[in-house]
Design a protein around this motif. Structure first.
Motif, mmCIF file in Angstrom:
data_model
loop_
_atom_site.group_PDB
_atom_site.id
_atom_site.type_symbol
_atom_site.label_atom_id
_atom_site.label_comp_id
_atom_site.label_asym_id
_atom_site.label_seq_id
_atom_site.Cartn_x
_atom_site.Cartn_y
_atom_site.Cartn_z
ATOM 1 N N ASP A 86 43.903 31.576 40.278
ATOM 2 C CA ASP A 86 43.908 31.174 38.878
ATOM 3 C C ASP A 86 44.520 32.306 38.058
ATOM 4 O O ASP A 86 43.912 33.354 37.883
ATOM 5 C CB ASP A 86 42.459 30.912 38.444
ATOM 6 N N TRP A 87 45.726 32.096 37.533
ATOM 7 C CA TRP A 87 46.416 33.176 36.815
ATOM 8 C C TRP A 87 45.875 33.364 35.411
ATOM 9 O O TRP A 87 46.326 34.245 34.687
ATOM 10 C CB TRP A 87 47.926 32.948 36.828
ATOM 11 N N ASP A 88 44.905 32.551 35.024
ATOM 12 C CA ASP A 88 44.251 32.744 33.739
ATOM 13 C C ASP A 88 43.038 33.665 33.879
ATOM 14 O O ASP A 88 42.334 33.942 32.910
ATOM 15 C CB ASP A 88 43.830 31.379 33.192
ATOM 16 N N PHE A 89 42.792 34.118 35.078
ATOM 17 C CA PHE A 89 41.640 34.985 35.354
ATOM 18 C C PHE A 89 41.698 36.237 34.471
ATOM 19 O O PHE A 89 42.759 36.831 34.311
ATOM 20 C CB PHE A 89 41.678 35.401 36.825
ATOM 21 N N PRO A 90 40.540 36.640 33.892
ATOM 22 C CA PRO A 90 40.559 37.811 32.995
ATOM 23 C C PRO A 90 40.706 39.124 33.763
ATOM 24 O O PRO A 90 39.721 39.805 34.035
ATOM 25 C CB PRO A 90 39.211 37.719 32.273
ATOM 26 N N ILE A 91 41.930 39.472 34.075
ATOM 27 C CA ILE A 91 42.171 40.689 34.859
ATOM 28 C C ILE A 91 43.578 41.190 34.548
ATOM 29 O O ILE A 91 44.457 40.395 34.218
ATOM 30 C CB ILE A 91 41.995 40.363 36.366
ATOM 31 N N SER A 92 43.787 42.502 34.629
ATOM 32 C CA SER A 92 45.108 43.059 34.323
ATOM 33 C C SER A 92 45.924 43.247 35.595
ATOM 34 O O SER A 92 45.388 43.218 36.703
ATOM 35 C CB SER A 92 44.961 44.393 33.607
ATOM 36 N N GLU A 95 44.588 46.074 37.663
ATOM 37 C CA GLU A 95 43.343 45.760 38.379
ATOM 38 C C GLU A 95 43.597 44.905 39.625
ATOM 39 O O GLU A 95 42.916 45.065 40.636
ATOM 40 C CB GLU A 95 42.357 45.052 37.429
ATOM 41 N N VAL A 96 44.600 44.017 39.535
ATOM 42 C CA VAL A 96 44.936 43.222 40.724
ATOM 43 C C VAL A 96 45.513 44.133 41.803
ATOM 44 O O VAL A 96 45.121 44.059 42.972
ATOM 45 C CB VAL A 96 45.941 42.105 40.377
ATOM 46 N N ASP A 133 49.128 47.087 32.052
ATOM 47 C CA ASP A 133 47.838 46.834 31.422
ATOM 48 C C ASP A 133 47.758 45.480 30.733
ATOM 49 O O ASP A 133 46.860 45.225 29.952
ATOM 50 C CB ASP A 133 47.508 47.966 30.446
ATOM 51 N N GLN A 134 48.715 44.610 31.043
ATOM 52 C CA GLN A 134 48.661 43.272 30.472
ATOM 53 C C GLN A 134 47.837 42.347 31.356
ATOM 54 O O GLN A 134 47.726 42.553 32.557
ATOM 55 C CB GLN A 134 50.077 42.703 30.379
ATOM 56 N N GLN A 135 47.316 41.309 30.721
ATOM 57 C CA GLN A 135 46.624 40.300 31.510
ATOM 58 C C GLN A 135 47.655 39.499 32.294
ATOM 59 O O GLN A 135 48.757 39.250 31.796
ATOM 60 C CB GLN A 135 45.820 39.380 30.605
ATOM 61 N N ILE A 136 47.310 39.088 33.501
ATOM 62 C CA ILE A 136 48.288 38.453 34.383
ATOM 63 C C ILE A 136 48.813 37.128 33.850
ATOM 64 O O ILE A 136 49.901 36.713 34.217
ATOM 65 C CB ILE A 136 47.689 38.250 35.791
ATOM 66 N N GLN A 138 50.006 36.579 31.082
ATOM 67 C CA GLN A 138 51.142 36.789 30.190
ATOM 68 C C GLN A 138 52.456 37.008 30.935
ATOM 69 O O GLN A 138 53.495 37.197 30.311
ATOM 70 C CB GLN A 138 50.862 37.972 29.266
#
Ligand SMILES: Nc1ncnc2c1ncn2[C@@H]1O[C@H](COP(=O)(O)OP(=O)(O)O)[C@@H](O)[C@H]1O
Ligand SMILES: [Mg+2]
Lengths: 264, 435
Positions: A86-92, A95-96, A133-136, A138
């Motif tokens: 899920d690419w909407d997951f709250p992670i940068s 972090e991945v 540092d962007q959320q994935i 984006q």
């Protein structure tokens, strides 16, 4: 044959008693770029998953570098299909990629400065420093694919199993990934990749594995990627194929014109 | 309330219930991002038979026994769901529904039996159905407070591992993580949270206590850490609110009020959160619409100037309206805005003209439009009669950076595919007759 990276013996896998891989038997050489090709639903993803021990075979087994997976797991890296998360997951992005540095034995320990440096380098190698540092969510599809590849790079493995890294990827990302593959090959890594675009098989790979539930062929591209084998693997879907098969026969493979590809 | 809070027992209850809310918020964060929102509901309902059996077997409502009963039947329900999903082709939500209704039905049967067989002390079982935070005794709170503290500790220690599991299970398994163990730990704390949370809000509303704080928190942040923190905070305010309500108005059911409180928090988040909230998104849409209106009017000015042989620069509203097919009310407002921005000015007899700044802006918009048409036509080979509509939208989106790249790729062209001149700020550019 050179040293063997992956060897499968009589591998049979099924879901709900329906065989998806049937008695598949092959050896893949170390240090090459290997394409796995076959129609949709032919078991390509299942093959990678059974190499990674993610699905249990009904029979047969897989060895990596001549050993069972458990003994060499740290030398193997898996890049799942992009749609599998899920690419909407709250992670940068960072972090991945850091997940590539988590190891079973030190699950609860913090990453040290070496780990952090490796993570930074891996992000830089796929050209995503500006996005670290962007959320994935984006990122574009191609950039997301590069995040997955950066995570695999951070694992510093010798064998990489990638599931369709070129699917839905923009031209910039495609170039970046190709560049990386070339570097990995020079460094002696083995890359096994599920690939959907028959037109580029010649250009990208040294070795090809044609699959349609059963193994159709496995060998150097020049001898295994033939019209006959393609016909066997793709069966009735040959309309799109006749053109490719024709090119294969000519033994003269034009380098793909990218502006033409965009036009279609 | 004051007298209630000065009682040390009551303070302990408040602390315990807040901790309980925090543990629900933390655990719920993972339930939510793993897309298992229904699971909390199923586990909560499935605990009823365990609680009733524990009461029947021990004949008392000792919180530890009831908790144990809840845990056992909660766990059994999880195992059954897993079993059904694994050994049949049923969808996971079907499996959840089957288990939920079976267990809850059994629970209702047992509860009815207890109510009709004259156990004098069964009133306390109501707590499991509807929750009554303030009537928790100090013994209850000691048990639940410690359980909640344990859960918070586990989530904090395993945070990164849980995150990896939730984001990409296959990758975690391929990297050799003990995924089965992690799943077991996560499932166990979920069952624990539900079993304890039932005390505060009751079976029916437990799922809301688990999921709503996380859902509300998600609107405010793009990172799991801050989402979990915010969710825990919201959960603990819910606990506090619940105790407050049941202390102030003992006749009120606590659970529904806690859920009302959480729903308000979620609704406010959905509405007011920056970027993801409904208000922020509609403000963004409105800003974009305004920008398009402004740029379209500027473009109309440019086209009027370009087209008229007398080199006029001032035009009436009617001229402009005809040129750009604007609605009159929108044109009027847009002209007023452009005037405030110093892009247009009124000259004699109600005629409007571009200022120097406005002329520059209008050139830019027209340039982008024509560059994009050229790009579509020459680089992507689209038919000339198909490119105008795309350019109408894209001209408002192109950034200066993209403009520069287009210009370089097209070698500073002089004319677009329809042979209209491409306007540049620097007149020297138009000398270039490439293409
Ligand atoms: N988890 C699963 N459960 C049941 N069937 C599955 C599952 N995963 C894949 N399949 C089926 O197995 C076949 C092979 O799938 P897959 O390995 O994903 O093919 P490919 O990657 O070549 O498109 C398909 O028919 C697919 O529907
Ligand atoms: Mg696949």
């Amino acid at each position: 044959m050179a040293d063997i990276a992956v060897e499968a013996h009589n591998l049979t896998v099924s879901y709900h008693h329906k065989p998806v891989l049937w008695d598949v038997d092959f050896q893949l050489p170390q240090g090459s770029l290997i394409g796995i090709v076959g129609p949709n639903g032919s078991g390509k993803t299942t093959l990678l998953k059974s190499i990674m021990g993610l699905v249990q075979p009904d029979s047969g087994y897989v060895e990596i570098f001549g050993k069972p997976l458990e003994q060499v797991r740290a030398r193997v890296s898996y890049v799942p299909q992009r749609e599998s998360v899920d690419w909407d997951f709250p992670i940068s992005v960072r972090e991945v990629v850091e997940m590539g540095r988590y190891r079973p034995g030190r699950l609860l320990r913090r990453l040290d400065s070496t780990d952090k440096a490796i993570v930074r380098q891996s992000i830089a190698r796929v050209g995503l420093e500006a996005f670290a540092d962007q959320q994935i969510a984006q990122l574009s599809g191609g950039q997301q694919q590069r995040v997955f590849i950066a995570r695999a790079l951070a694992q510093q493995a010798d064998l990489y199993l990638m599931d369709e890294p070129f699917a839905g990827v923009d031209a910039t990302s495609e170039r970046a990934i190709l560049q990386l593959l070339a570097e990995m090959k020079v460094a002696g890594k083995t890359v096994v990749m599920v690939h959907h675009d028959l037109q580029t098989v010649q250009e990208y790979f040294d070795w090809v594995l044609l699959l349609n539930t059963r193994l159709v062929a496995c060998g150097p591209v020049s001898s295994a990627f033939t019209e006959d084998n393609l016909r066997q693997a793709y069966g009735g879907q040959l309309t799109i194929l006749s053109k490719v098969a024709h090119l294969v026969e000519e033994h003269d493979f034009p380098v793909r014109d990218r502006s033409k590809k965009q036009r279609t | 309330m004051n007298t209630f809070l000065s009682d040390p027992n009551a303070q302990a209850v408040v602390a315990g219930v807040m901790l309980l809310g925090a543990s629900a918020g933390l655990t719920g964060t993972f339930t939510l991002v793993r897309k298992r929102a229904l699971l909390g509901d199923a586990i909560a309902h499935a605990m009823l038979p365990g609680v009733c059996l524990a009461f029947l077997l021990t004949g008392q409502k000792n919180p530890a026994w009831l908790l144990l009963g809840a845990l056992v039947s909660g766990w059994l329900s999880l195992l059954s769901m897993d079993f059904i999903a694994r050994h049949s082709k049923l969808k996971p939500d079907t499996a959840i529904a089957i288990v939920l209704s079976t267990f809850f039905g059994l629970g209702i049967v047992l509860l009815t039996y207890i109510q009709h067989s004259g156990y004098g002390d069964q009133a306390g079982l109501d707590k499991f159905l509807f929750g009554k935070a303030a009537s928790l005794t100090i013994q209850d709170v000691l048990v639940f407070g410690w359980v909640a503290a344990f859960i918070v500790g586990v989530v904090l220690v395993f945070f990164r591992a849980f995150r990896m599991l939730a984001f990409d299970f296959d990758f975690a398994a391929a990297a050799g993580m003990p995924v089965r163990l992690l799943e077991f730990v996560l499932a166990t704390i979920t069952v624990l949270v539900v079993a304890t949370g039932i005390q505060a809000v009751g079976v029916v509303l437990m799922a809301a206590l688990l999921i709503t704080p996380a859902a509300a928190a998600r609107f405010w942040t793009d990172r799991l850490w801050s989402m979990a923190g915010l969710s825990a905070l919201l959960g603990s305010t819910a606990g506090l609110f619940g105790v407050g309500i049941s202390a102030l108005a003992p006749a009120m059911p606590t659970g529904p009020w806690v859920v009302v409180w959480l729903s308000v928090a979620a609704a406010v988040s959905a509405l007011a959160a920056p970027r993801r909230g409904i208000l922020a998104r509609s403000a963004l849409r409105r800003r974009n619409a305004r920008k398009m209106e402004r740029e379209n009017v500027l473009k109309a000015f440019y086209q009027l100037q370009e087209a008229n042989p007398l080199q006029l620069t001032a035009f009436s509203k009617e001229d402009i309206q005809e040129r750009g097919y604007f609605r009159y009310s929108i044109l009027r407002k847009t002209l007023a805005r452009l005037r405030r921005l110093g892009l247009v000015e009124v000259v004699s007899q109600l005629r409007w003209q571009l200022t120097d700044k406005g002329l520059g802006e209008s050139r830019r918009v027209v340039r982008l439009h024509r560059l994009w048409e050229l790009y579509l036509s020459h680089k992507l080979g689209m038919a000339d009669d198909h490119i105008h509509d795309s350019a109408e939208a894209i001209e408002h989106l192109l950034t200066p950076d993209m403009e520069k790249r287009l210009l370089e790729e097209l070698c500073y062209p002089a004319r677009d595919p329809h042979q209209s001149e491409i306007p540049y700020d620097d007149p020297l550019r138009s000398q270039n007759t490439a293409l």
